[in-house]
Design a protein around this motif. Structure first.
Motif, PDB file in Angstrom:
ATOM      1  N   LEU A  49       1.900   4.536   5.095  1.00 53.60           N
ATOM      2  CA  LEU A  49       1.862   2.900   4.881  1.00 53.60           C
ATOM      3  C   LEU A  49       1.620   2.785   3.449  1.00 53.60           C
ATOM      4  N   ARG A  50       2.524   1.764   3.157  1.00 51.21           N
ATOM      5  CA  ARG A  50       2.684   1.430   1.712  1.00 51.21           C
ATOM      6  C   ARG A  50       2.711  -0.077   1.631  1.00 51.21           C
ATOM      7  N   HIS A  51       2.613  -0.868   2.440  1.00 53.87           N
ATOM      8  CA  HIS A  51       2.408  -2.420   2.511  1.00 53.87           C
ATOM      9  C   HIS A  51       1.701  -2.929   3.607  1.00 53.87           C
ATOM     10  N   LEU A  52       0.638  -3.688   3.313  1.00 51.44           N
ATOM     11  CA  LEU A  52      -0.275  -4.236   4.489  1.00 51.44           C
ATOM     12  C   LEU A  52      -0.352  -5.521   4.308  1.00 51.44           C
ATOM     13  N   ASN A  53      -0.107  -6.514   4.994  1.00 54.50           N
ATOM     14  CA  ASN A  53      -0.421  -7.914   4.972  1.00 54.50           C
ATOM     15  C   ASN A  53      -1.418  -8.355   6.173  1.00 54.50           C
ATOM     16  N   VAL A  58      -1.992  -7.862   0.788  1.00 54.60           N
ATOM     17  CA  VAL A  58      -1.974  -9.148   1.023  1.00 54.60           C
ATOM     18  C   VAL A  58      -3.100  -9.857   1.640  1.00 54.60           C
ATOM     19  N   LEU A  59      -3.937 -10.525   1.048  1.00 54.00           N
ATOM     20  CA  LEU A  59      -5.063 -11.017   1.624  1.00 54.00           C
ATOM     21  C   LEU A  59      -5.085 -12.768   1.847  1.00 54.00           C
ATOM     22  N   GLY A  60      -5.822 -13.060   2.556  1.00 53.92           N
ATOM     23  CA  GLY A  60      -5.924 -14.569   2.874  1.00 53.92           C
ATOM     24  C   GLY A  60      -7.510 -14.903   2.443  1.00 53.92           C
ATOM     25  N   GLN A  61      -8.536 -15.020   3.061  1.00 56.62           N
ATOM     26  CA  GLN A  61      -9.640 -15.262   2.721  1.00 56.62           C
ATOM     27  C   GLN A  61     -10.405 -13.953   2.370  1.00 56.62           C
ATOM     28  N   TYR A  62     -10.982 -13.709   1.293  1.00 60.34           N
ATOM     29  CA  TYR A  62     -11.624 -12.429   0.856  1.00 60.34           C
ATOM     30  C   TYR A  62     -12.925 -12.865  -0.101  1.00 60.34           C
ATOM     31  N   LEU A 100      -8.903   1.770  -6.214  1.00 58.26           N
ATOM     32  CA  LEU A 100      -7.454   2.242  -6.100  1.00 58.26           C
ATOM     33  C   LEU A 100      -6.701   1.517  -7.221  1.00 58.26           C
ATOM     34  N   PRO A 101      -6.784   1.917  -8.686  1.00 56.83           N
ATOM     35  CA  PRO A 101      -6.133   1.283  -9.630  1.00 56.83           C
ATOM     36  C   PRO A 101      -4.686   1.081  -9.606  1.00 56.83           C
ATOM     37  N   GLY A 102      -3.788   1.720  -8.723  1.00 56.41           N
ATOM     38  CA  GLY A 102      -2.592   1.405  -8.764  1.00 56.41           C
ATOM     39  C   GLY A 102      -2.241   0.417  -7.550  1.00 56.41           C
ATOM     40  N   LEU A 103      -3.164  -0.009  -6.963  1.00 59.71           N
ATOM     41  CA  LEU A 103      -2.826  -1.181  -5.734  1.00 59.71           C
ATOM     42  C   LEU A 103      -2.814  -2.256  -6.342  1.00 59.71           C
ATOM     43  N   ARG A 104      -1.610  -2.976  -5.858  1.00 64.07           N
ATOM     44  CA  ARG A 104      -1.465  -4.457  -6.228  1.00 64.07           C
ATOM     45  C   ARG A 104      -1.967  -5.402  -5.325  1.00 64.07           C
ATOM     46  N   ILE A 105      -2.666  -6.373  -5.379  1.00 60.89           N
ATOM     47  CA  ILE A 105      -3.437  -7.264  -4.449  1.00 60.89           C
ATOM     48  C   ILE A 105      -2.715  -8.313  -4.505  1.00 60.89           C
ATOM     49  N   ALA A 106      -2.567  -9.033  -3.684  1.00 61.39           N
ATOM     50  CA  ALA A 106      -2.010 -10.609  -3.533  1.00 61.39           C
ATOM     51  C   ALA A 106      -2.734 -11.441  -2.594  1.00 61.39           C
ATOM     52  N   VAL A 107      -2.785 -12.886  -3.058  1.00 59.68           N
ATOM     53  CA  VAL A 107      -3.486 -13.774  -2.288  1.00 59.68           C
ATOM     54  C   VAL A 107      -2.689 -15.040  -1.683  1.00 59.68           C
ATOM     55  N   ASP A 122      -0.158 -14.990  -5.047  1.00 61.85           N
ATOM     56  CA  ASP A 122      -0.556 -15.245  -6.391  1.00 61.85           C
ATOM     57  C   ASP A 122      -1.286 -13.698  -6.759  1.00 61.85           C
ATOM     58  N   PHE A 123      -0.448 -12.885  -7.784  1.00 55.50           N
ATOM     59  CA  PHE A 123      -1.054 -11.360  -8.100  1.00 55.50           C
ATOM     60  C   PHE A 123      -1.961 -11.724  -9.212  1.00 55.50           C
ATOM     61  N   PHE A 124      -3.004 -11.090  -9.027  1.00 54.87           N
ATOM     62  CA  PHE A 124      -4.124 -11.136  -9.818  1.00 54.87           C
ATOM     63  C   PHE A 124      -4.575  -9.834 -10.443  1.00 54.87           C
TER      64      PHE A 124
END
Length: 461
Positions: A394-398, A424-428, A440-447, A458-460
């Motif tokens: 698994l590489r992408h989870l929404n 990809v997250l909604g409420q967090y 996980l420093p290489g993980l890209r988190i989006a909202v 919105d990538f932060f």
């Protein structure tokens, strides 16, 4: 700020992970000559203090020699030998793909590049101002008859439209066109599809967000392009407006495309079971993405493995009739092609529960790389943890707006899916996102800000 134009080498190189790109900045575009025109007198390079013959060859001879080299060697080796070789390696005649993004490069420079790119097979114009797009397309009609792939995305305002004469000349002049993409760039769809009779070899047609798109236009495109294998259509329609395609028209359209269609992305708003059955009758489909498929019944979903034996990518958004039993029955069937899915998105399937999700994880866990569970309100963190434990690749989870992401979820993701690349997250909880970013420093988190909006993530991190 608009990003500069991006120039890339030939097609097999543009898709490589190790591709090199040449950026044309505003300063160079406005005040300097192109690199292949400056320094007309050859630069005398020295290797080890002694002049060498190959370094001092005329530039036109070097360009001819470089045309026999593979793209990886041109960009990875030859460009870095000396300045003289770099200027030769960046000659437009060696380019097969051009990509321009934003308004940083003037229209005259885009036209000059197109004029010198005799071997051009792919052109992308992304967010380029409307007048520049029209001039560039006219230049393509004059100078680039070998063009095979044209992409014009988000390049015109809502009140602007590409002239009909430009569309006609583009299709008539470029007789080798294989793909056309006008996503978000307004055209008169009827005019384009009527000219596709001159492009019977067309394989891919993408007409997303077209205000002038009509059902009969799609039927005409299917009749003119008998070998069409990819169709992407999502009309611009007002909320609560009439459906873009009636059942009878949809049945005619997909029966006409049945012998060749391999990838479909379609807005199923208003389509009932006969039209959905016509879609599933396209047995060659490998990628199926339907949005607003509220009329998709559980029985029809259970027939997917039998109807689409080669399916590898599946997206069913807002299929609110599907239950956990329907999903589990389709995936648990022995020999089901759904067990080989690499992409699965069930956004808005609020009846999907943990039991069905665990059956999906057990059946397709060895191949799934992308899973979308946005707005799946009945799925809990326990079911997602079971999915993460079973899906090794698994590489992408929404999971946006499925449940609130907490600190224990961050530790579970780190423990069960260390190879995850995008989440990809909604409420967090802010502390949970911070902790996960440290683990996980290489993980890209989006909202995803709102579940009712189509705004970009919105990538932060």
């Amino acid at each position: 700020m608009d990003s500069p134009a991006v120039l890339a080498f030939r097609p097999c190189f543009i898709g490589s992970d190790h591709r090199q790109r040449l950026d044309v900045s505003d300063k160079r575009a406005k005040n300097e000559c192109p690199p292949w025109k400056c320094a007309e007198k050859p630069i005398r390079a020295r290797c080890g203090g002694r002049p060498t013959g190959f370094h001092n060859l005329p530039r036109e001879v070097l360009v001819r020699i470089f045309s026999y080299f593979p793209e990886e060697e041109i960009a990875g080796v030859l460009m870095h030998v000396c300045q003289h070789w770099r200027l030769a390696a960046t000659h437009p005649s060696l380019w097969c793909r051009l990509r321009f993004q934003g308004a940083s490069l003037p229209a005259r420079d885009i036209c000059r590049l197109l004029h010198h790119s005799a071997c051009l097979t792919s052109l992308q114009l992304v967010a380029v101002p409307g007048p520049s797009v029209v001039r560039a397309l006219r230049q393509v009609c004059r100078c680039n008859p070998l063009l095979q792939h044209i992409t014009v995305k988000r390049c015109m305002r809502e009140d602007e439209c590409i002239p009909d004469s430009v569309l006609k000349n583009l299709v008539v002049s470029c007789r080798e066109l294989l793909s056309i993409n006008f996503k978000g760039t307004q055209i008169r769809t009827r005019r384009l599809v009527s000219e596709l009779v001159y492009a019977p070899q067309l394989r891919s047609l993408k007409l997303s967000l077209q205000a002038s798109s009509r059902p009969r236009d799609l039927l005409l495109a299917a009749l003119n392009c008998r070998d069409l294998s990819e169709l992407v259509v999502s009309p611009c329609r007002a909320r609560g407006g009439p459906p873009p395609l009636a059942d009878t028209d949809a049945c005619l359209l997909f029966h006409a495309l049945r012998p060749s269609l391999a990838a479909l992305s379609f807005d199923a708003h208003g389509l009932c079971e006969p039209a959905l059955q016509a879609i599933l009758s396209c047995s060659l489909l490998r990628s199926l993405k339907l949005t607003n498929c509220v009329q998709l019944s559980g029985a029809l979903f259970r027939s997917l493995p039998r109807r689409l034996p080669g399916l590898a990518r599946l997206r069913l958004a807002n299929a609110c009739q599907l239950t956990s039993e329907d999903v589990a029955g389709a995936f648990a069937e022995p020999g089901s092609p759904l067990r080989r899915l690499s992409y699965l998105d069930l956004a808005g399937c609020w009846r999907l529960r943990d039991e069905g999700l665990l059956v999906v994880a057990e059946a397709a866990g060895g191949t799934l790389m992308h899973v979308g569970l946005e707005r799946c309100k009945s799925v809990t963190r326990a079911g997602v943890a079971g999915l993460l434990g079973a899906c090794r690749h698994l590489r992408h989870l929404n999971v946006a707006h499925a449940f609130e992401f907490r600190c224990e979820d961050a530790r579970a993701v780190h423990r069960l899916a260390p190879g995850l690349e995008r989440l990809v997250l909604g409420q967090y909880e802010p502390a949970a996102a911070t902790e996960l970013g440290q683990l996980l420093p290489g993980l890209r988190i989006a909202v995803k800000v709102s579940e009712f909006s189509k705004e970009k993530y919105d990538f932060f991190l």
